[in-house]
Motif scaffolding. Structure first.
Motif, PDB file in Angstrom:
ATOM      1  N   ALA A   1       0.858  -1.327  -0.038  1.00 57.77           N
ATOM      2  CA  ALA A   1      -0.143  -0.036  -0.104  1.00 57.77           C
ATOM      3  C   ALA A   1       0.940   1.201  -0.152  1.00 57.77           C
ATOM      4  O   ALA A   1       0.452   2.334  -0.554  1.00 57.77           O
ATOM      5  N   VAL A   2       2.168   1.263   0.522  1.00 59.39           N
ATOM      6  CA  VAL A   2       2.892   2.507   0.659  1.00 59.39           C
ATOM      7  C   VAL A   2       4.368   2.346   0.017  1.00 59.39           C
ATOM      8  O   VAL A   2       4.762   3.415  -0.285  1.00 59.39           O
ATOM      9  N   ASP A   3       4.829   1.051  -0.189  1.00 60.52           N
ATOM     10  CA  ASP A   3       6.112   1.094  -0.752  1.00 60.52           C
ATOM     11  C   ASP A   3       6.279   1.482  -2.254  1.00 60.52           C
ATOM     12  O   ASP A   3       5.647   0.639  -3.062  1.00 60.52           O
ATOM     13  N   ILE A   4       7.225   2.358  -2.633  1.00 61.05           N
ATOM     14  CA  ILE A   4       7.430   2.833  -3.978  1.00 61.05           C
ATOM     15  C   ILE A   4       8.795   2.535  -4.255  1.00 61.05           C
ATOM     16  O   ILE A   4       9.708   2.639  -3.263  1.00 61.05           O
ATOM     17  N   CYS A   5       9.463   1.932  -5.294  1.00 63.45           N
ATOM     18  CA  CYS A   5      10.742   1.899  -5.657  1.00 63.45           C
ATOM     19  C   CYS A   5      11.317   3.335  -5.581  1.00 63.45           C
ATOM     20  O   CYS A   5      10.898   4.366  -6.121  1.00 63.45           O
ATOM     21  N   ALA A   6      12.561   3.227  -4.771  1.00 64.78           N
ATOM     22  CA  ALA A   6      13.339   4.478  -4.679  1.00 64.78           C
ATOM     23  C   ALA A   6      13.931   4.949  -5.775  1.00 64.78           C
ATOM     24  O   ALA A   6      14.557   6.460  -5.609  1.00 64.78           O
ATOM     25  N   VAL A   7      13.755   4.444  -6.810  1.00 63.09           N
ATOM     26  CA  VAL A   7      14.559   4.708  -8.051  1.00 63.09           C
ATOM     27  C   VAL A   7      13.465   5.013  -9.016  1.00 63.09           C
ATOM     28  O   VAL A   7      13.326   6.229  -9.590  1.00 63.09           O
ATOM     29  N   CYS A   8      12.677   3.996  -9.470  1.00 66.84           N
ATOM     30  CA  CYS A   8      11.760   4.392 -10.468  1.00 66.84           C
ATOM     31  C   CYS A   8      10.192   4.805  -9.995  1.00 66.84           C
ATOM     32  O   CYS A   8       9.379   5.111 -10.934  1.00 66.84           O
ATOM     33  N   ASN A   9       9.946   4.861  -8.669  1.00 65.42           N
ATOM     34  CA  ASN A   9       8.856   5.386  -8.171  1.00 65.42           C
ATOM     35  C   ASN A   9       7.560   4.324  -8.349  1.00 65.42           C
ATOM     36  O   ASN A   9       6.469   4.726  -8.181  1.00 65.42           O
ATOM     37  N   MET A  10       7.842   3.190  -9.068  1.00 65.52           N
ATOM     38  CA  MET A  10       6.676   2.220  -9.105  1.00 65.52           C
ATOM     39  C   MET A  10       6.271   1.506  -7.986  1.00 65.52           C
ATOM     40  O   MET A  10       7.351   1.395  -6.851  1.00 65.52           O
ATOM     41  N   GLN A  11       4.983   0.924  -7.765  1.00 67.63           N
ATOM     42  CA  GLN A  11       4.766   0.457  -6.487  1.00 67.63           C
ATOM     43  C   GLN A  11       5.555  -0.990  -6.384  1.00 67.63           C
ATOM     44  O   GLN A  11       5.871  -1.301  -7.363  1.00 67.63           O
ATOM     45  N   VAL A  12       6.091  -1.356  -5.155  1.00 68.06           N
ATOM     46  CA  VAL A  12       6.945  -2.361  -5.038  1.00 68.06           C
ATOM     47  C   VAL A  12       5.891  -3.517  -4.676  1.00 68.06           C
ATOM     48  O   VAL A  12       5.155  -3.549  -3.483  1.00 68.06           O
TER      49      VAL A  12
ATOM     50  N   GLU B   1      20.552  -1.776  -7.977  1.00 68.09           N
ATOM     51  CA  GLU B   1      22.033  -1.660  -8.464  1.00 68.09           C
ATOM     52  C   GLU B   1      22.464  -0.332  -8.666  1.00 68.09           C
ATOM     53  O   GLU B   1      23.282   0.439  -8.492  1.00 68.09           O
ATOM     54  N   GLN B   2      21.182   0.482  -9.487  1.00 67.84           N
ATOM     55  CA  GLN B   2      21.501   1.837  -9.935  1.00 67.84           C
ATOM     56  C   GLN B   2      21.775   2.740  -8.792  1.00 67.84           C
ATOM     57  O   GLN B   2      22.562   3.627  -8.717  1.00 67.84           O
ATOM     58  N   TRP B   3      20.683   2.410  -7.664  1.00 64.37           N
ATOM     59  CA  TRP B   3      20.805   3.268  -6.584  1.00 64.37           C
ATOM     60  C   TRP B   3      22.202   3.227  -5.842  1.00 64.37           C
ATOM     61  O   TRP B   3      22.666   4.113  -5.238  1.00 64.37           O
ATOM     62  N   GLU B   4      22.530   1.773  -5.634  1.00 64.76           N
ATOM     63  CA  GLU B   4      23.907   1.615  -4.886  1.00 64.76           C
ATOM     64  C   GLU B   4      24.990   2.333  -5.825  1.00 64.76           C
ATOM     65  O   GLU B   4      25.989   3.137  -5.407  1.00 64.76           O
ATOM     66  N   ARG B   5      25.163   2.289  -7.146  1.00 63.28           N
ATOM     67  CA  ARG B   5      26.049   3.092  -8.061  1.00 63.28           C
ATOM     68  C   ARG B   5      26.013   4.641  -7.583  1.00 63.28           C
ATOM     69  O   ARG B   5      26.701   5.117  -7.608  1.00 63.28           O
ATOM     70  N   GLU B   6      24.653   5.071  -7.676  1.00 62.50           N
ATOM     71  CA  GLU B   6      24.688   6.500  -7.410  1.00 62.50           C
ATOM     72  C   GLU B   6      24.899   7.035  -5.879  1.00 62.50           C
ATOM     73  O   GLU B   6      24.962   8.147  -5.501  1.00 62.50           O
TER      74      GLU B   6
END
Lengths: 465, 183
Positions: B36-47, B73-78
């Protein structure tokens, strides 16, 4: 005799009984319960005589058809699933119903140029199957009424299809847990398709497009779903004249370039903590124009979006009008920002150009009398930056300290500013696809009623004294 | 009586110190997904609470969730300069959380994941091999081999269908370039 007729007949029985009681004397009274019982029992017996005929298997009928032939469905129930391997046309006048209880798709179209029109499909199989699964080119699907427990219409490697004027919805009108449902229209690896004037409700994503080009999504009504229109890796496509209400997000546009999102209305996308009118993620060189974004949590949310033109949109009564994160070189012009809690916010962004927008909270200064303020209008990103790190600081929303700090950090060279904000909401064409929300007129009426009531109380109160 | 008063604070301090030292050896655990509340920290889609979900906890205790391994992986690189606590992926078959470095990965362009990176994770090499044998496709990678994986979103799948292939490829190159410019 239809069911309604039974009810009517039944009612007339009872009415006659009552008249009988009123007209004659009490001798009839003991017989009355028996009569009523008879009336109640009668329909059941007649029903048994007129039992619903079993569904007619449709596949053998299709197998007998020649290439290019058209089948007229009678107003009865047919049994699915069926596979269409010839370019045939299957048409109904709305009353015919195809029933499918298997885990296969109710209709699988494998022949180029096939046509489905004007009947109902009830797809009870859950999982990845759909009411209609298209695996061919130039297929035309129109005026179907689909109730599904899985997906609505699937397109797989299907090009040049036309999906027009269909009704698609989950088998029950329940908007909870959309993530466990199927998508209304689900396109994958398909190009040049037209999705026009469909009505889709209570699904996961009403319209989901992944991997394709030159798609047209026009005039659809999407509601009570997770994402109204969800584009992933879709280039050179048009999303126009659509209406989205009560979805988590109206249009989710992701990893897309050269798209046009225009003349859509996305209202009341606020039921979820992460909802928004339009979300642009990794979107490039696209046009977001003349959309009406009203009453959403966030009007337009953009992240990693660059070189887009966002113009002539109405941002009204959203919590945040437009939110930009790591976005650059976008042109934001001629939009109206009215009655939003936070009009615009920008984080880790730069080189976005804001010009000629109307901001209702801005007091401008127009010396040259050309309708454009000579004073620029700066976005104050301070509050957004603070709550982005720790959301608990939202407690300090509009607190004097927060306003003071925002003022201190405003006006820096880094902050985005509208270089030529408008003094008035100019008389430009209204954004969206024309359907204004009823709320505003209702609110105005309520306001007037209150005013009249207050005035009359004051006058009456005054007279009594 | 006096002696008792004297020892009380010392006992409290000792106890406190013990508790503090216990906290020092911090153990990171995967948190449940709340759709209900979790979205992806990178792409903003519902997890979605499925096998594709991943998550990480930073050393400061902040937890981020992702809908696709590629997004994490993208988040960790950034954020490679910040201190990572632990990152978790899920077993494709039973959805148990596994530490990223202990999992085995399978990549294939035909595997559909939420952000189309086409990488899935398994708790051991055997189940990864079983998957590849069953599907007849897929490249098995260890966690260290994943470091060198080319995280390409499978946008070019459509090019296999012939339409504007060369032009699309050029577009992809430009796109990747622009993305790296952002950092």
């Amino acid at each position: 005799m239809s069911n309604a007729d039974f009810v009517r007949y039944n009612m007339s029985c009872i009415r006659k009984d009552k008249e009988g009681v009123r007209l004659s004397n009490t001798r009839i009274l003991p017989v009355l319960p028996l009569l009523v019982l008879l009336c109640l029992w009668l329909p059941a017996t007649v029903m048994a005589d007129h039992e619903v005929p079993p569904p007619v298997p449709l596949q053998p009928i299709i197998d007998r058809m020649a290439e290019g032939e058209a089948l007229r469905l009678a107003d009865q129930t047919y049994q699915g699933p069926v596979t269409i391997q010839k370019a045939v046309s299957i048409e109904g006048t709305g009353g015919a119903k195809l029933l499918n209880d298997t885990s296969k798709s109710a209709v699988t179209v494998e022949a180029d140029g096939a046509r489905l029109q004007g009947f109902q499909i009830t797809h009870n199989g859950n999982g990845d199957a759909a009411a209609v699964e298209i695996r061919a080119d130039r297929v035309n699907v129109s005026q179907l009424a689909i109730r599904t427990n899985g997906y609505g219409i699937l397109l797989r490697d299907a090009n040049h299809a036309v999906l027009n004027d269909n009704d698609i919805s989950w088998f029950e009108a329940d908007s909870g847990h959309p993530e466990n449902k199927g998508n209304g229209i689900d396109l994958y690896s398909s190009n040049h398709n037209l999705i026009l004037d469909n009505r889709i409700a209570y699904m996961k994503d009403a319209i989901y497009l992944e991997k394709g080009r030159n798609e047209t999504v026009k005039g659809n009504r999407v509601s009570h779903s997770r994402y109204g229109i969800h584009l992933m890796y879709i280039d050179d496509s048009q999303v126009t004249d659509n209406t989205g209400d009560y979805n988590f997000t109206g249009a989710m546009v992701m990893v897309v370039s050269n798209a046009t999102v225009s003349d859509n209305s996305f209202r009341r996308q606020s039921g979820n903590v992460n909802s928004q009118g339009i979300l642009l993620y990794d979107v490039r060189k696209s046009r977001i124009e003349r959309n009406a974004l009203e009453g959403n949590r966030v009007g337009v949310y953009m992240e990693n979006a660059a070189e887009n033109r966002i113009s002539d949109n109405d941002f009204i009564r959203n919590f945040i009008g437009i939110q930009m994160i790591r976005s650059k070189a976008n042109m934001i012009r001629h939009n109206v920002f009215a009655a939003n809690v936070i009009e615009a916010s920008e984080q880790e962004s730069g080189s976005n150009r804001l010009t000629g927008n109307y901001w209702d909270s801005f007091q401008g200064l127009d010396v040259t009398n050309d309708g454009i303020s000579e004073m620029p209008y700066s976005i104050r990103p301070f509050y957004q930056n603070v709550i982005a790190r720790n959301s608990a600081y939202q407690l300090f929303f509009q607190s004097p300290g927060m306003n003071f700090l925002s003022d201190m950090f405003a006006g820096g060279d880094q902050a985005a500013k509208d270089v030529a904000p408008l003094m008035n909401m100019e008389s430009r064409t209204e954004a969206g696809n024309g359907r204004r929300t009823e709320d505003s007129s209702a609110a105005a009426a309520a306001g007037w009623a209150l005013l009249v009531a207050a005035t009359s109380i004051m006058i009456l109160g005054g007279i009594r004294k | 009586m006096n002696a008792k008063r004297f020892w009380m604070p010392i006992a409290a301090l000792t106890l406190g110190a013990l508790v503090m030292s216990g906290c020092g050896a911090q153990k990171y655990e995967a948190r449940p997904i709340n759709e209900a509340v979790d979205i992806c920290a990178v792409c903003n889609m519902q997890v979605k609470d499925d096998a594709f979900a991943t998550q990480l906890t930073m050393a400061d205790g902040k937890n981020y969730k992702f809908d696709d391994i590629g997004c994490m992986e993208q988040w960790e690189r950034e954020h490679e300069k910040e201190k990572l606590g632990m990152d978790f992926v899920r077993d494709y078959n039973d959805k148990t959380w596994i530490e990223r470095d202990k999992a085995t990965y399978v990549h294939d362009a035909s595997i559909r994941t939420p952000m189309a990176y086409g990488v899935i994770s398994f708790k051991d090499k055997t189940s990864a091999e079983e998957f590849v044998a069953k599907e007849g496709a897929g490249k098995i990678m260890s966690a260290s081999e994943l470091e060198n994986h080319d995280w390409k979103q499978n946008k070019d799948m459509m090019m296999q269908h012939g339409e504007g292939g060369a032009e699309g490829m050029k577009g992809m190159g430009g796109h990747q370039q622009e993305q790296s410019d952002h950092k």
